[in-house]
Design an enzyme around this catalytic site. Sequence first.
Site, PDB file in Angstrom:
ATOM      1  N   ARG A   1       4.347   2.322  -2.428  1.00  0.00           N
ATOM      2  CA  ARG A   1       4.666   2.778  -3.780  1.00  0.00           C
ATOM      3  C   ARG A   1       5.009   1.564  -4.640  1.00  0.00           C
ATOM      4  O   ARG A   1       5.704   0.644  -4.200  1.00  0.00           O
ATOM      5  CB  ARG A   1       5.845   3.762  -3.763  1.00  0.00           C
ATOM      6  CG  ARG A   1       5.488   5.146  -3.216  1.00  0.00           C
ATOM      7  CD  ARG A   1       4.522   5.864  -4.148  1.00  0.00           C
ATOM      8  NE  ARG A   1       4.166   7.195  -3.691  1.00  0.00           N
ATOM      9  CZ  ARG A   1       3.084   7.480  -2.985  1.00  0.00           C
ATOM     10  NH1 ARG A   1       2.268   6.499  -2.609  1.00  0.00           N
ATOM     11  NH2 ARG A   1       2.812   8.714  -2.641  1.00  0.00           N
TER      12      ARG A   1
ATOM     13  N   HIS B   1      -4.933   2.034  -6.657  1.00  0.00           N
ATOM     14  CA  HIS B   1      -4.342   3.112  -5.855  1.00  0.00           C
ATOM     15  C   HIS B   1      -5.425   3.957  -5.168  1.00  0.00           C
ATOM     16  O   HIS B   1      -5.456   5.186  -5.297  1.00  0.00           O
ATOM     17  CB  HIS B   1      -3.455   4.014  -6.713  1.00  0.00           C
ATOM     18  CG  HIS B   1      -2.409   4.738  -5.901  1.00  0.00           C
ATOM     19  ND1 HIS B   1      -1.217   5.176  -6.448  1.00  0.00           N
ATOM     20  CD2 HIS B   1      -2.381   5.111  -4.596  1.00  0.00           C
ATOM     21  CE1 HIS B   1      -0.509   5.797  -5.502  1.00  0.00           C
ATOM     22  NE2 HIS B   1      -1.203   5.771  -4.376  1.00  0.00           N
TER      23      HIS B   1
ATOM     24  N   GLU C   1       1.327   3.097 -13.413  1.00  0.00           N
ATOM     25  CA  GLU C   1      -0.086   3.344 -13.091  1.00  0.00           C
ATOM     26  C   GLU C   1      -0.718   4.237 -14.148  1.00  0.00           C
ATOM     27  O   GLU C   1      -0.105   5.211 -14.587  1.00  0.00           O
ATOM     28  CB  GLU C   1      -0.195   3.995 -11.705  1.00  0.00           C
ATOM     29  CG  GLU C   1       0.257   3.068 -10.591  1.00  0.00           C
ATOM     30  CD  GLU C   1       0.020   3.642  -9.194  1.00  0.00           C
ATOM     31  OE1 GLU C   1      -0.610   4.722  -9.084  1.00  0.00           O
ATOM     32  OE2 GLU C   1       0.445   3.019  -8.219  1.00  0.00           O
TER      33      GLU C   1
ATOM     34  N   VAL D   1       0.839  -1.198   0.000  1.00  0.00           N
ATOM     35  CA  VAL D   1       0.000   0.000   0.000  1.00  0.00           C
ATOM     36  C   VAL D   1       0.878   1.252   0.000  1.00  0.00           C
ATOM     37  O   VAL D   1       0.413   2.343   0.361  1.00  0.00           O
ATOM     38  CB  VAL D   1      -0.939   0.016   1.225  1.00  0.00           C
ATOM     39  CG1 VAL D   1      -2.027  -1.027   1.083  1.00  0.00           C
ATOM     40  CG2 VAL D   1      -0.158  -0.185   2.523  1.00  0.00           C
TER      41      VAL D   1
END
Length: 455
Positions: free
Chosen positions: A368, A416, A397, A366
Site C-alpha cells: 500500500r 497498481h 493514486e 507492492v
Amino acid sequence: MPFPGGHPGAHEGHADGGRDRALHDARPHGARQRRARGLPRRIRSDLPRVHAGLTPDPEAPGRRREGRGGPIRPRALPCADPLSGRPSGRAAEADHAPRLGPDAVGSRPPPVRRLLLGLFHATEAWRVPEEEVDLLRRDFPDVEVTRTHSKEELEEKVRETEILFSWAPGNALVARGTRLRWIHAPAAGVGTFITPAVRERGIVLTNSRGVHAVPIAEHTMGMLVALARQLDRAIQDQIQNRLDRERWWVGSGRPQELHGRTLGLFGYGAIGREIARRALAFGMRVIAVRRNPLSAPAWEPDLLRALGLPAEEPRIEGVLGPSELGSMLGESDAVVVAAALTPETEGIFDAAAFRQMRRGAWFVNVARGKIVRERDLAAALREGQVGGAALDVFETEPLPRESELYNVRNVILTPHISGGSTGFWPRAMRLFRENLRRDGAGLPLLNRVDLERGY
C-alpha cells in the site's frame, strides 16, 4: 468351454468344499507352475480378448457342445450383462429415479440463500466473467444468485440480499441492506469495507487474502531482476534507437546478481510467503519482519487448496518482530514491502527508515502506498542511499503528474497492477465457492477479517 458370464458346475476337486490340489497347493522352490488344464494353448491366449469382446472366438467353428452335434456359430462372445446392458465387471450406475417432492414426504424445501454480486466495473479485467456466475448457479442450487451491472441496480437489490460479494460498497449501501449478514471482498485490503454499519451490526467480513499472492510474487521478482540487470536503462536506449554496449562494462553500469544476496521482507503473509519461495529459488537469503514473529502463520489446508498454493513452508532464515525492523534493513540488499496498511504500518518507511538501509540497497513496494513517505524515498534515491526502487502503489493514486518520482533516476513505476493477471478470477471464485460451501454447511469461513485489527 464354460460360457462367459455363466456359472459352471463344481467338479470333483470342489466337491464338499474341497480344493483343487494342482492349482492351490504350494509348489516346491524352483518348481514351474503347471499349465492350465483343459484348454488348448490357442484358446487360452485368446481368452482375454474374447472376454473383452474385442475378437471373435477363434475355435468356435470347430467346437461342438458336449452331448450335442450342432456346431457353434462363429460370432463374438457376449461380454455385457444382458439384464442391465452394461459391460460386465462394472458397478451399476445409480438409478436416476425421480425424487419425491416435499409434499410427498411431509418436509419443507431447504431455505434459499440470496447472493448479490456487485462485481461490475468499467474495465473488463475487473468484471466477473459470465462463466464464473454460471458455475455459481450450477454448483449451489440453494443459492439465488443476482448479478448487478450498475450502482443503481446494486442499491435496489441490496435490500433483499443476505450475502454481498462486491467491490467496496460504502456505508450507505451497507445500511440499506438490512438483511446483510456476510460481505466478501474480492481484494485483500478491506479498509474501505469496514464501515460504521459493518461494525455496529457485526456483519461478517471475509477477504481474498492470498488470491493475489502468485502474480504479485512474480511481479516482485521481475522488478528485482530489472533493478539488478538495469533493464530500465536498456529500454531507454532502445527508445532512443541506440545501444551503448560499453556503458555496461564500467562502474555502476555493470549488471549485478540476485544470487547470494539478502532479501528482507516487511510482511510475511500469503504474498510474502510466495515472494520468499521464489527468492530462495534465485539463491537469495531471506529474512522477514512480521507482527507476531513467534507464532507461525496458520494456513488452512482448504484455503491453500482453493488458491492452488503449496502447503510446504519456504525455508527462510529468520522471522523478526516489528522492533527489529532496523536490524532487517541493515542486513538486506533488497527490501520488499508486502504488509497490510494499518495504523502501525502507515508511514513507517520514512527518512529514518531509509537511513537504516544498507547503502545502495533496492526498495520495492507492492503493498500500500501510504506505508511509504514518497518524498523521503525520492530524497534517499537522489543521495544514493537507496540504489533503486520499484513502486506499484502510491500515496495518491493515480500518481499525480507533478510527482517527483517521475524524474528520479533508477525508479521503475507501475500503476497498481502487480496483482492483476488472467488467473485472478478463476482463483478468486474458487476461494469464494469454498466459503459459500462452508456457509451452507455451518462451518467457519476462510479469511474472516478481524474488524478491530483491519485484516
